[in-house]
Design a protein around this motif. Structure first.
Motif, PDB file in Angstrom:
ATOM      1  N   ASP A 107     -72.822  10.781   9.747  1.00 24.76           N
ATOM      2  CA  ASP A 107     -73.510  10.877   8.464  1.00 24.76           C
ATOM      3  C   ASP A 107     -75.020  10.678   8.690  1.00 24.76           C
ATOM      4  N   THR A 163     -77.502   9.897   6.737  1.00 27.64           N
ATOM      5  CA  THR A 163     -78.070   8.698   6.110  1.00 27.64           C
ATOM      6  C   THR A 163     -77.674   7.457   6.889  1.00 27.64           C
ATOM      7  N   ARG A 204     -79.889   7.201   9.845  1.00 26.30           N
ATOM      8  CA  ARG A 204     -81.209   6.654   9.494  1.00 26.30           C
ATOM      9  C   ARG A 204     -81.142   5.148   9.300  1.00 26.30           C
ATOM     10  N   ILE A 222     -85.319   4.970   2.518  1.00 29.00           N
ATOM     11  CA  ILE A 222     -83.935   5.464   2.426  1.00 29.00           C
ATOM     12  C   ILE A 222     -83.350   5.107   1.069  1.00 29.00           C
ATOM     13  N   ASP A 229     -84.492   7.540  -1.313  1.00 29.81           N
ATOM     14  CA  ASP A 229     -83.880   8.838  -1.031  1.00 29.81           C
ATOM     15  C   ASP A 229     -82.440   8.941  -1.522  1.00 29.81           C
ATOM     16  N   ILE A 230     -81.693   7.835  -1.463  1.00 36.37           N
ATOM     17  CA  ILE A 230     -80.294   7.894  -1.883  1.00 36.37           C
ATOM     18  C   ILE A 230     -80.123   7.676  -3.383  1.00 36.37           C
ATOM     19  N   GLY A 232     -76.574   5.725  -5.667  1.00 38.70           N
ATOM     20  CA  GLY A 232     -76.236   6.535  -4.510  1.00 38.70           C
ATOM     21  C   GLY A 232     -74.784   6.397  -4.081  1.00 38.70           C
ATOM     22  N   HIS A 234     -73.374   4.293   1.409  1.00 42.68           N
ATOM     23  CA  HIS A 234     -74.792   4.181   1.743  1.00 42.68           C
ATOM     24  C   HIS A 234     -75.407   2.955   1.084  1.00 42.68           C
ATOM     25  N   LEU A 243     -76.770   0.029   3.437  1.00 44.79           N
ATOM     26  CA  LEU A 243     -78.223  -0.091   3.349  1.00 44.79           C
ATOM     27  C   LEU A 243     -78.625  -1.430   2.728  1.00 44.79           C
TER      28      LEU A 243
END
Length: 154
Positions: free
Chosen positions: A4, A6, A9, A33, A36-37, A42, A46, A50
């Protein structure tokens, strides 16, 4: 192997923090990030991973706690199928011990020993989901250290 993008990252941010000692750079990457999600809206996997990683790079324990609580809220929405699809080598159940361990440590730092002990109990209860690999050993070691710290706090 994580497939994945993400998650890859997020892994880069973890690498910055844990292996290169660049907490601020990791925090900045995690913030990008997060944007971004779509933040808490999200993908729950993630959001969970995260937020859990973002907690580790906070300088203030209250911010660390907020991020770990976000991770715990999101993990309840993650499925084993989604974890496997992302190439993460754990089941959803394997995520809980680390989440509860970190929450326990936050509450210990804040002086809320009852909550700290409750999350420690929950972390212990989930240890059967972990293998005898590097990750499992890391979490077990953290549990042992935190247990000692809480025992000393009596």
């Amino acid at each position: 192997m994580t497939t994945d993008p993400t998650m890859t990252r997020i892994g880069q941010g973890v690498e910055l923090h844990h292996h290169q000692g660049q907490r601020a750079a990791a925090r900045d990457l995690f913030a990008r990030i997060w944007d971004d999600i779509g933040g808490e809206r999200g993908d729950p996997l993630h959001v969970c991973v995260l937020a859990h990683s973002m907690a580790d790079v906070q300088d203030d324990v209250r911010q660390e706690l907020m991020w770990d609580l976000r991770a715990l809220a999101a993990v309840g929405l993650v499925t084993d199928e989604r974890v496997a699809q992302a190439g993460v080598p754990l089941s959803v159940a394997g995520l809980y011990p680390s989440l509860h361990l970190n929450l326990s440590d936050c509450y210990r730092k804040l002086g809320d020993l009852d909550r700290a002990r409750e999350h420690l109990r929950q972390a212990r209860a989930g240890m059967g989901a972990l293998g005898d690999d590097e990750y499992g050993q890391l979490i077990r070691g953290g549990l042992e250290r935190l247990t000692e710290q809480l025992d000393d706090a009596v």
